[in-house]
Design an enzyme around this catalytic site. Structure first.
Site, PDB file in Angstrom:
ATOM      1  CG  MET A 241      -1.888   1.171   1.230  1.00 54.86           C
ATOM      2  SD  MET A 241      -3.112   1.038   2.543  1.00 54.86           S
ATOM      3  CE  MET A 241      -2.127   1.438   3.965  1.00 54.86           C
ATOM      4  CB  CYS A 242       2.368   3.417  -2.079  1.00 56.50           C
ATOM      5  SG  CYS A 242       3.698   2.200  -1.846  1.00 56.50           S
TER       6      CYS A 242
END
Length: 290
Positions: free
Chosen positions: A1-2
């Site tokens: 996740m970014c």
């Protein structure tokens, strides 16, 4: 996740507010990537003066300014920015001759790149993001999955003049494409899968293709999950993979185009109440030219 945020300004009256708006957007995606954060700013003439090139490097020696007495040298955390009235290639060569151990992480005549590890809010202050001016910018907060938490692994990946790519997701076949690009003479700075995407896009742009075509070819070659934001000297483009499981939202007004991983990152933009807001469709390239 970014976390990804980007802002392409159509209204020149907003140029002095670019950094403040981008910082506000970045701070809304901090929890998506607490490991590190990077920023790219286009058109800030205090960071890259008119008629100059700017080169951003990691691992700069403390006496780099003394080694380059005719250049403007500014340190901002892990990143050091060198600007001088030279061509991009000439300045990159001069920096590498003066400090052979540096890693070049950005270059151009209109672009300044910052990368580093740590909390994104603290890094935004380190980069003095709030004071940035210009016509376009992007930022990325990283939660590492494919490589180590290092400044080199931080996004954006800027591997061609005035080009940047930020990525949320992972490329499943990056090792195969990395080998193909290496056979063509492409050199890599990290083991990060996102760098493979950036090198692929840069290679297509160097062959004369535009952002739209380069990203459509990327969709054909790369497997995996991805939302990408790619910027160039005159453009801003967004694309997602065939499943589109990584979040993305686009908003447009007459004054700006914005993209973010979270709705709330758009909430403070001027005129958001009148914006056209939509989720980008799978494997469709959305591109805007200045």
């Amino acid at each position: 996740m970014c976390g990804i945020v980007g802002l392409h300004l159509r209204d020149p009256a907003l140029y002095p507010r670019l950094g403040r708006l981008l910082e506000s957007m970045l701070c809304q995606v901090v929890e998506r990537g607490p490991d590190s954060a990077g920023v790219a700013v286009y058109g800030d003439r205090r960071r890259c003066p008119e008629g100059h090139a700017a080169v951003s490097v990691l691992d700069a020696p403390p006496d780099l300014a003394a080694r380059l007495p005719d250049a403007l040298v500014t340190a901002a955390g892990d990143t050091t920015v060198v600007a001088a009235p030279l061509s991009v290639d000439a300045l990159v060569d001069a920096v590498r001759a003066a400090a052979p151990d540096v890693t070049v992480v950005g270059s151009g005549t209109d672009l300044t790149v910052y990368k580093g590890t740590g909390h994104p809010r603290a890094l935004a202050a380190t980069y003095d993001l709030a004071s940035a001016e210009g016509w376009q910018g992007l930022a990325h907060t990283r939660m590492a999955t494919e490589s180590a938490v290092t400044p080199e692994g931080c996004h954006p990946f800027s591997v061609g003049p005035d080009q940047c790519l930020v990525h949320n997701g992972s490329f499943a076949n990056h090792a195969t494409i990395r080998r193909d690009l290496r056979r063509d003479g492409v050199v890599f700075d990290s083991e990060n899968d996102s760098e493979v995407g950036a090198r692929f896009v840069a290679s297509r742009l160097a062959q004369g293709e535009d952002l739209d075509k380069a990203l459509r070819l990327l969709c054909e070659r790369f497997d995996g999950f991805y939302t990408l934001l790619v910027t160039s000297a005159d453009g801003f483009a967004v694309v997602r993979d065939a499943i589109a499981c990584k979040p993305a939202i686009i908003a447009e007004t007459t004054g700006w185009v914005a993209m973010a991983s979270e709705f709330r990152a758009l909430a403070e933009l001027p005129g958001i109440e009148d914006a056209r807001i939509y989720e980008p469709e799978p494997e469709k390239v959305y591109a805007w030219v200045r």
